[in-house]
Write a protein that holds these residues in place. Structure first.
Motif, PDB file in Angstrom:
ATOM      1  N   THR A 124       0.946  -1.229   0.079  1.00  0.00           N
ATOM      2  CA  THR A 124      -0.105   0.055  -0.123  1.00  0.00           C
ATOM      3  C   THR A 124       0.958   1.294  -0.092  1.00  0.00           C
ATOM      4  N   ASP A 125       0.092   2.465  -0.479  1.00  0.00           N
ATOM      5  CA  ASP A 125       0.929   3.685  -0.452  1.00  0.00           C
ATOM      6  C   ASP A 125      -0.142   4.449  -0.035  1.00  0.00           C
ATOM      7  N   VAL A 126      -0.340   5.047   1.264  1.00  0.00           N
ATOM      8  CA  VAL A 126      -1.079   5.831   1.854  1.00  0.00           C
ATOM      9  C   VAL A 126      -0.961   7.300   2.015  1.00  0.00           C
ATOM     10  N   ASN A 127      -1.739   8.120   1.772  1.00  0.00           N
ATOM     11  CA  ASN A 127      -1.541   9.489   2.055  1.00  0.00           C
ATOM     12  C   ASN A 127      -2.828  10.066   2.182  1.00  0.00           C
ATOM     13  N   GLN A 128      -2.911  11.506   2.663  1.00  0.00           N
ATOM     14  CA  GLN A 128      -3.927  12.170   3.228  1.00  0.00           C
ATOM     15  C   GLN A 128      -4.244  13.226   2.079  1.00  0.00           C
TER      16      GLN A 128
END
Length: 290
Positions: A124-128
């Motif tokens: 996963t690559d998670v960002n806001q």
């Protein structure tokens, strides 16, 4: 009949800039070349798309409809290209996950742990992202899933509900309510509430206000200047209240979180583009629940 993606990109630029001059500069084209491209596109479509005025250009209904659909086609094409490259290079597929500030890091971790029990090799690559940025990235093919609360999906995106979570109230540590274990929403009519979006322009803010209306009062709200920070921390140093999904007790920075009784809930939604192919997205959506 086929549509040239480059010409559609030109239409999108004109639609967003409202000017041939600004759109041409954005696209690094001459104004003549851009005008010619749009005229050719109009001939291919068979109807006028723009109305040229003394102050710029205005999209006609057909042009607005085509530009709206063109953004979806552009994002789908980008997703298809990136997926083909990954497969051709033997690279691992990564789930590109965005979330609004209303969805906490703890909630993201809980979801990923749950999905990881079924799909242990899911990367996963998670960002806001802020809400508008989230939908733009999804439509552009730069994200696979956007987690949010009560956002109405724009044209081209779908929405599914992953679950509902209890809402609590965050207050500063020295607030009189900080020592309470629970409070009724109806008892908070004289309080000021911090929100993250403007009423009427934010589905989540409108949802929170509707809960107050159901409790018998019209809340006094103000939009926080601390955009992008964890919701519970917005009340620190103030006498304001904030709706949060953080568990009751002490929160980051010394804020206190008090349970609402009887409970009220907020949905957790996932936005995505149904036109794009993404096995990692499908694995997440079929597994993640809160």
């Amino acid at each position: 009949m086929g549509l040239d993606l480059h010409k559609l990109e030109h239409l999108i630029a004109v639609a967003e800039e409202g000017s041939i001059t600004r759109a041409a500069a954005r696209l690094h084209l001459s104004q003549q070349a851009l005008s010619t491209s749009i005229r050719v596109l109009e001939r291919e479509v068979g109807v006028p798309l723009l109305e040229r005025t003394a102050t710029g250009v205005m999209l006609l209904p057909a042009g607005a409809a085509l530009a709206e659909d063109a953004r979806i086609l552009r994002g789908t094409a980008r997703s298809a290209l990136l997926r083909a490259r990954r497969i051709g290079r033997g690279e691992q597929e990564v789930l590109r996950l965005g979330h609004t500030p209303a969805v906490t890091g703890e909630e993201i971790i809980a979801l990923l742990r749950q999905v990881g029990t079924v799909h242990p090799h899911l990367a996963t690559d998670v960002n806001q992202r802020y809400p508008a940025e989230l939908t733009d990235a999804l439509l552009a093919g730069d994200l696979d899933i956007g987690l949010c609360r009560a956002m109405t999906p724009p044209h081209g995106l779908a929405r599914t509900t992953l679950g509902h979570q209890p809402l609590n109230i965050a207050v500063a540590a020295d607030h009189p309510l900080a020592t309470h274990t629970s409070v009724a929403l109806s008892d908070l009519a004289d309080q000021h509430f911090i929100v993250w979006g403007q009423p009427g322009h934010s589905g989540y803010t409108d949802l929170l206000i509707s809960h107050c209306h159901a409790a018998g009062f019209d809340p006094r709200t103000e939009r926080t200047v601390l955009q992008g920070t964890p919701p519970a921390t917005a009340v620190i140093g103030t006498d304001r209240l904030a709706f949060v999904t953080t568990a009751p007790g002490r929160a980051a920075g010394g804020a206190a979180v008090v349970a609402l009784s009887p409970p009220v809930h907020a949905p957790l939604h996932a936005l995505y583009s149904p036109q794009a192919t993404s096995p990692t997205r499908d694995a997440f959506l079929t597994t993640a629940t809160l």
